[in-house]
Scaffold this motif. Structure first.
Motif, PDB file in Angstrom:
ATOM      1  N   SER A   1       0.810  -1.219   0.000  1.00  0.00           N
ATOM      2  CA  SER A   1       0.000   0.000   0.000  1.00  0.00           C
ATOM      3  C   SER A   1       0.842   1.267   0.000  1.00  0.00           C
ATOM      4  O   SER A   1       0.392   2.312  -0.437  1.00  0.00           O
ATOM      5  N   LYS A   2       2.049   1.196   0.490  1.00  0.00           N
ATOM      6  CA  LYS A   2       2.941   2.349   0.496  1.00  0.00           C
ATOM      7  C   LYS A   2       4.339   1.856   0.170  1.00  0.00           C
ATOM      8  O   LYS A   2       4.759   0.798   0.627  1.00  0.00           O
ATOM      9  N   GLU A   3       5.059   2.628  -0.635  1.00  0.00           N
ATOM     10  CA  GLU A   3       6.369   2.202  -1.103  1.00  0.00           C
ATOM     11  C   GLU A   3       7.339   3.374  -1.000  1.00  0.00           C
ATOM     12  O   GLU A   3       6.955   4.523  -1.189  1.00  0.00           O
ATOM     13  N   LEU A   4       8.609   3.060  -0.716  1.00  0.00           N
ATOM     14  CA  LEU A   4       9.631   4.088  -0.562  1.00  0.00           C
ATOM     15  C   LEU A   4      10.918   3.640  -1.253  1.00  0.00           C
ATOM     16  O   LEU A   4      11.389   2.515  -1.017  1.00  0.00           O
ATOM     17  N   LEU A   5      11.483   4.507  -2.081  1.00  0.00           N
ATOM     18  CA  LEU A   5      12.774   4.231  -2.712  1.00  0.00           C
ATOM     19  C   LEU A   5      13.856   4.319  -1.641  1.00  0.00           C
ATOM     20  O   LEU A   5      13.978   5.346  -0.967  1.00  0.00           O
ATOM     21  N   ILE A   6      14.634   3.245  -1.458  1.00  0.00           N
ATOM     22  CA  ILE A   6      15.655   3.233  -0.412  1.00  0.00           C
ATOM     23  C   ILE A   6      17.084   3.163  -0.943  1.00  0.00           C
ATOM     24  O   ILE A   6      18.022   3.473  -0.218  1.00  0.00           O
ATOM     25  N   ALA A   7      17.255   2.764  -2.215  1.00  0.00           N
ATOM     26  CA  ALA A   7      18.604   2.678  -2.775  1.00  0.00           C
ATOM     27  C   ALA A   7      18.538   2.596  -4.290  1.00  0.00           C
ATOM     28  O   ALA A   7      17.548   2.122  -4.850  1.00  0.00           O
ATOM     29  N   SER A   8      19.610   3.046  -4.932  1.00  0.00           N
ATOM     30  CA  SER A   8      19.667   2.968  -6.394  1.00  0.00           C
ATOM     31  C   SER A   8      21.110   3.011  -6.858  1.00  0.00           C
ATOM     32  O   SER A   8      22.017   3.363  -6.099  1.00  0.00           O
ATOM     33  N   ARG A   9      21.270   2.661  -8.111  1.00  0.00           N
ATOM     34  CA  ARG A   9      22.575   2.802  -8.769  1.00  0.00           C
ATOM     35  C   ARG A   9      22.304   2.917 -10.256  1.00  0.00           C
ATOM     36  O   ARG A   9      21.653   2.063 -10.845  1.00  0.00           O
ATOM     37  N   ASN A  10      22.790   3.975 -10.860  1.00  0.00           N
ATOM     38  CA  ASN A  10      22.667   4.184 -12.304  1.00  0.00           C
ATOM     39  C   ASN A  10      24.028   3.971 -12.939  1.00  0.00           C
ATOM     40  O   ASN A  10      25.056   4.034 -12.267  1.00  0.00           O
ATOM     41  N   GLU A  11      24.030   3.723 -14.223  1.00  0.00           N
ATOM     42  CA  GLU A  11      25.272   3.554 -14.986  1.00  0.00           C
ATOM     43  C   GLU A  11      26.194   2.517 -14.342  1.00  0.00           C
ATOM     44  O   GLU A  11      27.355   2.779 -14.053  1.00  0.00           O
ATOM     45  N   ILE A  12      25.653   1.333 -14.125  1.00  0.00           N
ATOM     46  CA  ILE A  12      26.424   0.241 -13.533  1.00  0.00           C
ATOM     47  C   ILE A  12      27.470  -0.235 -14.541  1.00  0.00           C
ATOM     48  O   ILE A  12      27.169  -0.451 -15.706  1.00  0.00           O
ATOM     49  N   SER A  13      28.677  -0.389 -14.074  1.00  0.00           N
ATOM     50  CA  SER A  13      29.785  -0.825 -14.922  1.00  0.00           C
ATOM     51  C   SER A  13      29.560  -2.248 -15.422  1.00  0.00           C
ATOM     52  O   SER A  13      29.010  -3.086 -14.707  1.00  0.00           O
ATOM     53  N   THR A  14      29.987  -2.528 -16.638  1.00  0.00           N
ATOM     54  CA  THR A  14      29.824  -3.871 -17.208  1.00  0.00           C
ATOM     55  C   THR A  14      30.701  -4.914 -16.507  1.00  0.00           C
ATOM     56  O   THR A  14      30.421  -6.096 -16.576  1.00  0.00           O
ATOM     57  N   ASN A  15      31.756  -4.481 -15.835  1.00  0.00           N
ATOM     58  CA  ASN A  15      32.656  -5.422 -15.153  1.00  0.00           C
ATOM     59  C   ASN A  15      32.543  -5.313 -13.624  1.00  0.00           C
ATOM     60  O   ASN A  15      33.519  -5.471 -12.915  1.00  0.00           O
ATOM     61  N   VAL A  16      31.324  -5.097 -13.123  1.00  0.00           N
ATOM     62  CA  VAL A  16      31.095  -4.869 -11.692  1.00  0.00           C
ATOM     63  C   VAL A  16      31.253  -6.127 -10.842  1.00  0.00           C
ATOM     64  O   VAL A  16      31.510  -6.049  -9.666  1.00  0.00           O
TER      65      VAL A  16
END
Length: 177
Positions: free
Chosen positions: A107-122
Protein backbone atom coordinates in the motif's frame (compact mmCIF):
# COMPACT_ATOMS: atom_id res chain seq x y z
CA UNK A 1 12.56 -7.28 55.37
CA UNK A 2 11.71 -4.37 53.08
CA UNK A 3 15.10 -4.53 51.33
CA UNK A 4 14.45 -7.91 49.63
CA UNK A 5 11.31 -6.85 47.67
CA UNK A 6 12.96 -3.60 46.61
CA UNK A 7 16.11 -5.40 45.52
CA UNK A 8 14.02 -7.97 43.63
CA UNK A 9 12.08 -5.19 41.90
CA UNK A 10 15.32 -3.43 40.87
CA UNK A 11 16.75 -6.67 39.46
CA UNK A 12 13.52 -7.37 37.54
CA UNK A 13 13.45 -3.83 36.14
CA UNK A 14 17.09 -4.13 35.03
CA UNK A 15 16.41 -7.43 33.25
CA UNK A 16 13.35 -6.05 31.44
CA UNK A 17 15.18 -2.93 30.23
CA UNK A 18 18.10 -5.09 29.09
CA UNK A 19 15.71 -7.16 26.95
CA UNK A 20 14.66 -4.03 25.05
CA UNK A 21 18.28 -3.04 24.53
CA UNK A 22 19.16 -6.53 23.31
CA UNK A 23 16.17 -6.47 20.95
CA UNK A 24 17.42 -3.17 19.52
CA UNK A 25 20.91 -4.59 19.00
CA UNK A 26 19.49 -7.71 17.32
CA UNK A 27 17.39 -5.64 14.91
CA UNK A 28 20.40 -3.52 13.96
CA UNK A 29 22.74 -6.53 13.65
CA UNK A 30 20.65 -8.89 11.54
CA UNK A 31 19.82 -7.45 8.13
CA UNK A 32 16.63 -7.92 6.16
CA UNK A 33 17.11 -10.14 3.13
CA UNK A 34 14.95 -10.88 0.12
CA UNK A 35 15.51 -13.38 -2.67
CA UNK A 36 14.46 -11.97 -6.02
CA UNK A 37 14.17 -13.92 -9.27
CA UNK A 38 14.89 -11.93 -12.43
CA UNK A 39 13.19 -13.94 -15.20
CA UNK A 40 14.58 -14.80 -18.62
CA UNK A 41 13.83 -11.94 -21.01
CA UNK A 42 14.89 -10.26 -24.22
CA UNK A 43 13.55 -6.84 -23.12
CA UNK A 44 16.49 -4.46 -22.94
CA UNK A 45 16.37 -0.70 -22.35
CA UNK A 46 13.00 -1.20 -20.61
CA UNK A 47 12.24 -0.69 -16.93
CA UNK A 48 11.18 -4.01 -15.36
CA UNK A 49 10.66 -5.05 -11.75
CA UNK A 50 10.51 -8.04 -9.42
CA UNK A 51 9.42 -8.22 -5.78
CA UNK A 52 9.67 -10.53 -2.83
CA UNK A 53 8.94 -10.65 0.87
CA UNK A 54 11.90 -9.75 3.08
CA UNK A 55 12.75 -11.33 6.40
CA UNK A 56 15.28 -11.09 9.18
CA UNK A 57 16.58 -13.64 11.67
CA UNK A 58 14.85 -11.69 14.43
CA UNK A 59 11.46 -12.26 12.76
CA UNK A 60 12.16 -15.93 12.26
CA UNK A 61 13.25 -16.47 15.89
CA UNK A 62 10.82 -14.21 17.77
CA UNK A 63 7.83 -13.90 15.43
CA UNK A 64 6.53 -11.06 13.33
CA UNK A 65 6.20 -7.64 14.93
CA UNK A 66 7.70 -8.70 18.26
CA UNK A 67 8.79 -5.90 20.59
CA UNK A 68 8.88 -3.26 17.87
CA UNK A 69 8.21 -0.65 20.54
CA UNK A 70 11.83 -1.13 21.64
CA UNK A 71 13.20 0.55 18.50
CA UNK A 72 12.83 3.90 16.78
CA UNK A 73 14.46 6.03 14.09
CA UNK A 74 15.03 3.07 11.77
CA UNK A 75 17.06 4.01 8.70
CA UNK A 76 18.66 2.09 5.87
CA UNK A 77 22.42 1.85 6.46
CA UNK A 78 23.26 -0.03 3.24
CA UNK A 79 21.73 -2.11 0.46
CA UNK A 80 23.73 -4.87 -1.20
CA UNK A 81 22.64 -6.81 -4.28
CA UNK A 82 24.35 -10.08 -5.16
CA UNK A 83 23.76 -12.69 -7.84
CA UNK A 84 23.40 -16.19 -6.37
CA UNK A 85 22.69 -18.22 -9.50
CA UNK A 86 23.87 -18.88 -12.07
CA UNK A 87 27.29 -19.10 -10.43
CA UNK A 88 29.63 -16.27 -11.40
CA UNK A 89 26.82 -14.15 -12.85
CA UNK A 90 27.95 -10.55 -13.31
CA UNK A 91 25.56 -7.75 -12.39
CA UNK A 92 27.05 -5.79 -15.28
CA UNK A 93 24.09 -6.86 -17.39
CA UNK A 94 22.04 -4.24 -15.50
CA UNK A 95 22.18 -0.61 -16.61
CA UNK A 96 20.45 0.58 -13.46
CA UNK A 97 18.86 -0.79 -10.29
CA UNK A 98 16.44 0.81 -7.82
CA UNK A 99 15.30 -0.88 -4.62
CA UNK A 100 12.04 -0.02 -2.85
CA UNK A 101 10.68 -1.08 0.52
CA UNK A 102 6.95 -1.49 1.12
CA UNK A 103 4.42 -2.85 3.53
CA UNK A 104 3.24 -6.39 2.99
CA UNK A 105 0.12 -5.21 1.19
CA UNK A 106 2.24 -2.91 -1.03
CA UNK A 107 0.00 0.00 0.00
CA UNK A 108 2.94 2.35 0.50
CA UNK A 109 6.37 2.20 -1.10
CA UNK A 110 9.63 4.09 -0.56
CA UNK A 111 12.77 4.23 -2.71
CA UNK A 112 15.65 3.23 -0.41
CA UNK A 113 18.60 2.68 -2.77
CA UNK A 114 19.67 2.97 -6.39
CA UNK A 115 22.58 2.80 -8.77
CA UNK A 116 22.67 4.18 -12.30
CA UNK A 117 25.27 3.55 -14.99
CA UNK A 118 26.42 0.24 -13.53
CA UNK A 119 29.78 -0.83 -14.92
CA UNK A 120 29.82 -3.87 -17.21
CA UNK A 121 32.66 -5.42 -15.15
CA UNK A 122 31.10 -4.87 -11.69
CA UNK A 123 31.18 -8.53 -10.64
CA UNK A 124 28.52 -10.57 -8.85
CA UNK A 125 27.75 -8.09 -6.05
CA UNK A 126 27.23 -4.37 -5.76
CA UNK A 127 26.61 -1.94 -2.92
CA UNK A 128 23.88 0.47 -4.00
CA UNK A 129 23.67 4.14 -3.09
CA UNK A 130 21.36 3.99 -0.06
CA UNK A 131 19.10 6.79 1.14
CA UNK A 132 20.00 6.82 4.82
CA UNK A 133 17.99 9.97 5.57
CA UNK A 134 14.52 8.47 5.29
CA UNK A 135 12.88 6.83 8.31
CA UNK A 136 11.53 3.34 7.57
CA UNK A 137 9.97 2.61 10.99
CA UNK A 138 6.48 2.13 9.58
CA UNK A 139 7.72 -0.59 7.21
CA UNK A 140 10.01 -2.45 9.62
CA UNK A 141 7.49 -2.36 12.47
CA UNK A 142 4.81 -3.94 10.29
CA UNK A 143 4.15 -7.65 10.16
CA UNK A 144 5.49 -8.04 6.61
CA UNK A 145 8.13 -6.19 4.60
CA UNK A 146 8.38 -6.40 0.81
CA UNK A 147 11.29 -5.47 -1.40
CA UNK A 148 10.83 -4.47 -5.01
CA UNK A 149 13.77 -4.18 -7.38
CA UNK A 150 13.25 -2.06 -10.45
CA UNK A 151 15.89 -2.56 -13.12
CA UNK A 152 16.90 -1.85 -16.68
CA UNK A 153 18.86 -4.47 -18.60
CA UNK A 154 21.81 -3.85 -20.87
CA UNK A 155 21.60 -7.36 -22.40
CA UNK A 156 18.91 -10.02 -22.69
CA UNK A 157 18.90 -12.81 -20.11
CA UNK A 158 19.04 -16.42 -21.30
CA UNK A 159 18.41 -18.00 -17.86
CA UNK A 160 16.64 -16.63 -14.79
CA UNK A 161 18.93 -15.01 -12.22
CA UNK A 162 18.51 -15.44 -8.47
CA UNK A 163 19.45 -12.24 -6.64
CA UNK A 164 19.80 -11.70 -2.91
CA UNK A 165 19.04 -8.21 -1.64
CA UNK A 166 20.44 -7.38 1.80
CA UNK A 167 19.26 -4.33 3.75
CA UNK A 168 21.37 -3.30 6.74
CA UNK A 169 19.56 -1.06 9.22
CA UNK A 170 20.57 1.52 11.75
CA UNK A 171 18.22 1.84 14.71
CA UNK A 172 17.97 3.67 17.99
CA UNK A 173 16.75 2.11 21.21
CA UNK A 174 13.39 3.37 22.34
CA UNK A 175 13.16 3.49 26.13
CA UNK A 176 9.80 1.78 26.67
CA UNK A 177 8.18 2.60 29.98
Amino acid sequence: MMKKPILGFIVLLTILSACSAVQSVIRSSFPYTANLIVPQTTQVDTVLSVKSQASTLDQIVTGYGSNTKAIKDVRIASVKIEANTPAGQSLGLFKSIKVYISRGDSSKELLIASRNEISTNVGSSILLDADNTALVDEFIKGSTVRIRMEYELRNSIINAISIKSTLALSVASNKVK
